[in-house]
Scaffold this motif. Structure first.
Motif, mmCIF file in Angstrom:
data_model
loop_
_atom_site.group_PDB
_atom_site.id
_atom_site.type_symbol
_atom_site.label_atom_id
_atom_site.label_comp_id
_atom_site.label_asym_id
_atom_site.label_seq_id
_atom_site.Cartn_x
_atom_site.Cartn_y
_atom_site.Cartn_z
ATOM 1 N N THR A 186 79.719 75.415 -10.219
ATOM 2 C CA THR A 186 80.851 76.329 -10.006
ATOM 3 C C THR A 186 80.455 77.490 -9.961
ATOM 4 O O THR A 186 79.354 78.169 -10.418
ATOM 5 C CB THR A 186 81.877 76.167 -11.336
ATOM 6 O OG1 THR A 186 81.559 76.496 -12.243
ATOM 7 C CG2 THR A 186 82.287 74.641 -11.066
ATOM 8 N N PHE A 187 81.216 78.547 -9.581
ATOM 9 C CA PHE A 187 81.042 80.047 -9.636
ATOM 10 C C PHE A 187 80.652 80.557 -10.928
ATOM 11 O O PHE A 187 79.810 81.315 -11.201
ATOM 12 C CB PHE A 187 82.434 80.544 -8.947
ATOM 13 C CG PHE A 187 81.950 82.374 -8.931
ATOM 14 C CD1 PHE A 187 81.317 82.796 -8.182
ATOM 15 C CD2 PHE A 187 82.562 83.295 -9.820
ATOM 16 C CE1 PHE A 187 81.095 84.281 -7.976
ATOM 17 C CE2 PHE A 187 82.702 84.543 -9.946
ATOM 18 C CZ PHE A 187 81.651 84.841 -8.820
ATOM 19 N N ASN A 188 81.406 80.150 -11.887
ATOM 20 C CA ASN A 188 81.315 80.670 -13.205
ATOM 21 C C ASN A 188 79.728 80.244 -13.910
ATOM 22 O O ASN A 188 79.274 80.983 -14.650
ATOM 23 C CB ASN A 188 82.297 79.823 -14.245
ATOM 24 C CG ASN A 188 82.387 80.856 -15.571
ATOM 25 O OD1 ASN A 188 82.073 81.953 -15.547
ATOM 26 N ND2 ASN A 188 83.185 80.216 -16.380
ATOM 27 N N LYS A 189 79.430 79.068 -13.787
ATOM 28 C CA LYS A 189 78.150 78.451 -13.818
ATOM 29 C C LYS A 189 77.093 79.408 -13.459
ATOM 30 O O LYS A 189 76.149 79.758 -13.981
ATOM 31 C CB LYS A 189 77.870 77.018 -13.629
ATOM 32 C CG LYS A 189 78.679 76.333 -14.583
ATOM 33 C CD LYS A 189 78.094 74.670 -14.228
ATOM 34 C CE LYS A 189 78.961 73.736 -15.031
ATOM 35 N NZ LYS A 189 78.740 72.321 -14.679
ATOM 36 N N ILE A 190 77.215 79.569 -11.971
ATOM 37 C CA ILE A 190 76.128 80.425 -11.386
ATOM 38 C C ILE A 190 75.959 81.857 -11.969
ATOM 39 O O ILE A 190 74.950 82.524 -12.320
ATOM 40 C CB ILE A 190 76.467 80.446 -9.795
ATOM 41 C CG1 ILE A 190 76.352 79.096 -9.315
ATOM 42 C CG2 ILE A 190 75.530 81.481 -9.141
ATOM 43 C CD1 ILE A 190 76.864 79.084 -7.667
ATOM 44 N N GLU A 191 77.265 82.541 -12.280
ATOM 45 C CA GLU A 191 77.158 83.845 -13.049
ATOM 46 C C GLU A 191 76.551 83.996 -14.142
ATOM 47 O O GLU A 191 75.971 84.683 -14.582
ATOM 48 C CB GLU A 191 78.788 84.292 -12.854
ATOM 49 C CG GLU A 191 79.555 84.735 -11.766
ATOM 50 C CD GLU A 191 78.518 85.697 -10.848
ATOM 51 O OE1 GLU A 191 78.219 86.918 -11.558
ATOM 52 O OE2 GLU A 191 78.151 85.648 -9.830
ATOM 53 N N LYS A 192 77.089 82.780 -15.186
ATOM 54 C CA LYS A 192 76.200 82.710 -16.517
ATOM 55 C C LYS A 192 74.963 82.665 -16.521
ATOM 56 O O LYS A 192 73.991 83.256 -17.146
ATOM 57 C CB LYS A 192 76.963 81.472 -17.256
ATOM 58 C CG LYS A 192 78.228 81.867 -17.670
ATOM 59 C CD LYS A 192 78.896 80.676 -18.612
ATOM 60 C CE LYS A 192 80.159 81.064 -19.096
ATOM 61 N NZ LYS A 192 80.697 79.734 -20.027
ATOM 62 N N GLU A 193 74.404 81.853 -15.438
ATOM 63 C CA GLU A 193 72.855 81.569 -15.170
ATOM 64 C C GLU A 193 72.257 82.918 -14.823
ATOM 65 O O GLU A 193 71.055 83.331 -15.351
ATOM 66 C CB GLU A 193 72.689 80.447 -14.280
ATOM 67 C CG GLU A 193 71.203 80.134 -14.091
ATOM 68 C CD GLU A 193 70.432 79.728 -15.482
ATOM 69 O OE1 GLU A 193 69.266 80.168 -15.643
ATOM 70 O OE2 GLU A 193 71.115 79.047 -16.128
ATOM 71 N N LYS A 194 72.835 83.761 -13.968
ATOM 72 C CA LYS A 194 72.477 85.036 -13.408
ATOM 73 C C LYS A 194 72.060 86.000 -14.802
ATOM 74 O O LYS A 194 71.405 86.585 -14.954
ATOM 75 C CB LYS A 194 73.171 85.626 -12.411
ATOM 76 C CG LYS A 194 72.958 84.984 -10.917
ATOM 77 C CD LYS A 194 74.020 85.595 -10.182
ATOM 78 C CE LYS A 194 73.993 84.949 -8.665
ATOM 79 N NZ LYS A 194 74.942 85.729 -7.950
ATOM 80 N N GLN A 195 73.496 85.866 -15.522
ATOM 81 C CA GLN A 195 73.376 86.922 -16.978
ATOM 82 C C GLN A 195 72.261 86.319 -17.574
ATOM 83 O O GLN A 195 71.354 87.259 -18.121
ATOM 84 C CB GLN A 195 74.549 86.756 -17.550
ATOM 85 C CG GLN A 195 75.774 87.382 -16.572
ATOM 86 C CD GLN A 195 77.208 87.403 -17.410
ATOM 87 O OE1 GLN A 195 77.188 86.604 -18.464
ATOM 88 N NE2 GLN A 195 78.123 88.250 -17.037
ATOM 89 N N ARG A 196 72.063 85.207 -18.016
ATOM 90 C CA ARG A 196 71.035 84.664 -18.691
ATOM 91 C C ARG A 196 69.689 84.991 -18.092
ATOM 92 O O ARG A 196 68.548 85.649 -19.099
ATOM 93 C CB ARG A 196 71.003 83.372 -18.992
ATOM 94 C CG ARG A 196 72.132 82.759 -19.830
ATOM 95 C CD ARG A 196 71.766 81.271 -20.143
ATOM 96 N NE ARG A 196 73.111 80.868 -20.625
ATOM 97 C CZ ARG A 196 73.805 79.966 -19.979
ATOM 98 N NH1 ARG A 196 73.490 79.411 -18.857
ATOM 99 N NH2 ARG A 196 74.993 79.477 -20.398
ATOM 100 N N ALA A 197 69.229 85.033 -16.874
ATOM 101 C CA ALA A 197 68.193 85.345 -16.026
ATOM 102 C C ALA A 197 67.874 86.975 -16.593
ATOM 103 O O ALA A 197 66.665 87.394 -16.562
ATOM 104 C CB ALA A 197 68.049 85.021 -14.737
ATOM 105 N N LYS A 198 68.666 87.796 -16.327
ATOM 106 C CA LYS A 198 68.978 89.129 -16.257
ATOM 107 C C LYS A 198 68.301 89.541 -17.896
ATOM 108 O O LYS A 198 67.503 90.422 -18.180
ATOM 109 C CB LYS A 198 70.208 89.697 -16.113
ATOM 110 C CG LYS A 198 70.211 91.371 -16.059
ATOM 111 C CD LYS A 198 71.566 91.749 -15.501
ATOM 112 C CE LYS A 198 71.417 93.201 -15.639
ATOM 113 N NZ LYS A 198 73.070 93.790 -15.321
#
Length: 149
Positions: free
Chosen positions: A7-19
């Motif tokens: 979902t969009f939320n999962k993708i955003e959380k993964e981006k934040q973790r990578a950052k």
């Protein structure tokens, strides 16, 4: 056709973790780079126990004999011992006959000592003057062999 499990939320959380991982890696590299060949500061302790950046004056140095330093509780024979054989005198400040305990206030030191009915020789009541001996109990000194004066 099946829907994507992301979902969009999962993708955003993964981006934040990578950052966050990338920022952490950069900080680690900066620390490694700055620590190479780095200098350290020396701190001195003055005669009052305060930290300073100036070295102490060697003429103010005091010699201390290490054998005079006592660490811990002094040994039993070195302590001032009271005459434990002599019974102490005190006054019953509180005694509950139904529960079988009370307290005695020492005449000399004004300390309160616990007394149980099993430590009585004579019957006692509040404000009676008594003589007693002390024994070490679970929570302090207990009055035993309590006699009315």
């Amino acid at each position: 056709m099946a829907k994507s499990q992301q979902t969009f939320n999962k993708i955003e959380k993964e981006k934040q973790r990578a950052k966050k991982r990338e920022e952490k890696r950069k900080k680690k590299e900066e620390r490694k780079a700055s620590s190479k060949g780095g200098s350290f500061d020396i701190a001195y302790v003055d005669e009052n126990g305060n930290l300073t950046d100036t070295p102490p004056d060697p003429s103010d140095k005091v010699e201390i004999d290490a054998s005079e330093i006592e660490i811990g509780v002094p040994k039993k024979e070195e302590r001032e011992e009271e005459d434990k054989n002599a019974p102490k005198e005190g006054k019953v400040s509180f005694f509950d006959h139904s529960k079988g305990f009370g307290f005695i206030i020492d005449n000399a030191t004004q300390e309160k000592h616990f007394v149980h009915v099993s430590g009585l020789i004579d019957e006692i009541d509040e404000n009676d003057k008594v003589t007693y001996d002390l024994e070490k109990g679970l929570k302090g000194m207990n009055a035993v062999r309590v006699k009315k004066i």
